[in-house]
Design a protein around this motif. Structure first.
Motif, PDB file in Angstrom:
ATOM      1  N   UNK A 255       0.833  -1.209   0.000  1.00 39.75           N
ATOM      2  CA  UNK A 255       0.000   0.000   0.000  1.00 39.75           C
ATOM      3  C   UNK A 255       0.867   1.259   0.000  1.00 39.75           C
ATOM      4  N   UNK A 256       1.953   1.213   0.770  1.00 41.72           N
ATOM      5  CA  UNK A 256       2.850   2.353   0.826  1.00 41.72           C
ATOM      6  C   UNK A 256       3.599   2.593  -0.470  1.00 41.72           C
ATOM      7  N   UNK A 257       3.783   1.516  -1.263  1.00 43.52           N
ATOM      8  CA  UNK A 257       4.490   1.629  -2.535  1.00 43.52           C
ATOM      9  C   UNK A 257       3.543   1.865  -3.713  1.00 43.52           C
ATOM     10  N   UNK A 258       2.266   1.757  -3.476  1.00 44.28           N
ATOM     11  CA  UNK A 258       1.262   1.846  -4.544  1.00 44.28           C
ATOM     12  C   UNK A 258       1.122   3.279  -5.054  1.00 44.28           C
ATOM     13  N   UNK A 259       0.781   3.416  -6.329  1.00 44.82           N
ATOM     14  CA  UNK A 259       0.536   4.741  -6.896  1.00 44.82           C
ATOM     15  C   UNK A 259      -0.697   5.355  -6.243  1.00 44.82           C
ATOM     16  N   UNK A 260      -0.681   6.654  -5.984  1.00 42.35           N
ATOM     17  CA  UNK A 260      -1.838   7.301  -5.358  1.00 42.35           C
ATOM     18  C   UNK A 260      -3.112   7.111  -6.178  1.00 42.35           C
ATOM     19  N   UNK A 261      -4.233   6.903  -5.481  1.00 40.19           N
ATOM     20  CA  UNK A 261      -5.521   6.749  -6.148  1.00 40.19           C
ATOM     21  C   UNK A 261      -6.180   8.120  -6.318  1.00 40.19           C
ATOM     22  N   UNK A 262      -7.121   8.200  -7.230  1.00 44.00           N
ATOM     23  CA  UNK A 262      -7.905   9.423  -7.409  1.00 44.00           C
ATOM     24  C   UNK A 262      -9.029   9.422  -6.383  1.00 44.00           C
ATOM     25  N   UNK A 263      -8.793  10.050  -5.245  1.00 45.70           N
ATOM     26  CA  UNK A 263      -9.773  10.060  -4.173  1.00 45.70           C
ATOM     27  C   UNK A 263     -10.896  11.064  -4.415  1.00 45.70           C
ATOM     28  N   UNK A 264     -10.756  11.885  -5.450  1.00 51.15           N
ATOM     29  CA  UNK A 264     -11.808  12.865  -5.746  1.00 51.15           C
ATOM     30  C   UNK A 264     -13.096  12.197  -6.210  1.00 51.15           C
ATOM     31  N   UNK A 265     -13.004  10.913  -6.599  1.00 46.35           N
ATOM     32  CA  UNK A 265     -14.212  10.213  -7.054  1.00 46.35           C
ATOM     33  C   UNK A 265     -15.055   9.730  -5.871  1.00 46.35           C
ATOM     34  N   UNK A 266     -14.498   9.792  -4.652  1.00 45.23           N
ATOM     35  CA  UNK A 266     -15.257   9.387  -3.470  1.00 45.23           C
ATOM     36  C   UNK A 266     -16.139  10.557  -3.049  1.00 45.23           C
ATOM     37  N   UNK A 267     -17.404  10.468  -3.345  1.00 44.02           N
ATOM     38  CA  UNK A 267     -18.334  11.559  -3.071  1.00 44.02           C
ATOM     39  C   UNK A 267     -19.013  11.432  -1.709  1.00 44.02           C
TER      40      UNK A 267
END
Length: 326
Positions: A255-267
């Motif tokens: 998880x720490x090495x994973x690419x950041x997710x687009x959290x803007x889709x969490x409404x």
């Protein structure tokens, strides 16, 4: 050398588990926060004869996994609050003050994910797999929509879950956690092992170091929290296995090495909470989550670490009840 290191760590994990069990006989420690919480505890006793201390552990089978869970406040109806817990935790690691207080108004469910505690199966080694397992459990319980309360590793699972199944989630509480690729998350194993050693050499539970600051108020809050975890003396959950602990550490590293997710889709509305001095998942990640989630509310507790929600449990309950009730 790698095998020797793993063997030593396994021994340390087992030593810490035995040490925690031995401490069950220690005398309770009073705390001001517990005293302030007396009124809500009395309210709980009046409304329900069953609390986290006595509620039975049940099982439900889905996808060949027997999930162990505990449930309170079902008579309230409404959207169930599903709890997702931290690294190395089982059902008995939830603070009874938080569970009982939330269950005084809401239907609350805590469960052991696959391969953890009394739940069968092989433990998952990624947040994505853990989220899939949580979805399997939620569906098996027949819930069409839930609120999520994820602490630490559980908060990471909650993020994956809502990204996978947004229609399943109404509101989210994220405590002591961070986003994929967040600062310092891939180093959680190192911090954990270091504090396990500190605990072993000082005869203390490692959570005293991992979850709380080393100030007088932090130390007192840690002792009070650890005493609360011992209140349930019968029907306790199984301790996490060493293999499951290592699977979770692997998931945290990925998880720490994973690419950041687009959290803007969490409404969904999200309550983001932490202490101002979190050593396990650095507090900078909490601020990052609050910035990236478009519908978030941020709470930071002073002179508090990773376990800020336990140190300030009365305030955390009030904030959470207000958030869920809106």
């Amino acid at each position: 050398m790698k095998h020797l290191f793993k063997t030593a760590v396994r021994g340390l994990v087992l030593f810490t588990t035995l040490q925690t069990s031995t401490l069950l006989a220690a005398a309770p420690v009073a705390s001001g926060a517990d005293h302030n919480h007396l009124l809500i505890e009395q309210s709980i006793e009046q409304k329900s004869e069953v609390t986290w201390k006595q509620v039975p552990t049940r099982t439900i089978t889905a996808s060949d996994v027997n999930f162990a869970y505990r449930e309170l406040g079902k008579h309230h109806g409404g959207t169930p609050v599903v709890l997702l817990t931290h690294l190395a935790a089982v059902l008995d690691n939830w603070d009874p003050r938080i569970i009982d207080s939330l269950a005084a108004r809401h239907h609350v469910i805590a469960f052991d994910n696959r391969g953890i505690g009394a739940t069968s199966g092989s433990p998952s080694n990624s947040m994505e797999q853990m989220a899939d397992d949580a979805i399997t459990f939620i569906n098996a319980m027949g819930f069409e929509k839930v609120d999520l309360l994820g602490f630490s590793l559980g908060g990471m699972v909650a993020q994956e879950l809502v990204l996978k199944q947004p229609q399943l989630v109404r509101k989210i509480v994220l405590a002591g956690t961070g986003p994929a690729g967040g600062e310092g998350i891939s180093a959680v194993a190192g911090v954990t092992f270091y504090d396990m050693l500190r605990g072993a050499f000082t005869g203390q539970d490692a959570k005293q170091f991992l979850f709380f600051t080393r100030t007088p108020s932090g130390i007192q809050a840690g002792k009070a929290f650890l005493e609360r975890l011992k209140e349930r003396t019968e029907g306790r959950d199984k301790e996490i296995s060493v293999s499951a602990f290592f699977a979770q550490l692997e998931a945290l590293h990925l998880w720490g090495q994973k690419a950041p997710a687009d959290l803007s889709v969490i409404q969904q509305p999200v309550l983001v909470v932490n202490g101002d001095d979190d050593r396990m998942v650095p507090t900078v990640n909490t601020y990052d989550l609050a910035r990236r989630l478009p519908n978030s509310r941020l709470v930071i507790y002073p002179d508090a670490g990773h376990g800020g929600i336990f140190q300030f449990h009365a305030d955390f309950v009030r904030s959470t009840l207000d958030f869920l009730g809106r």
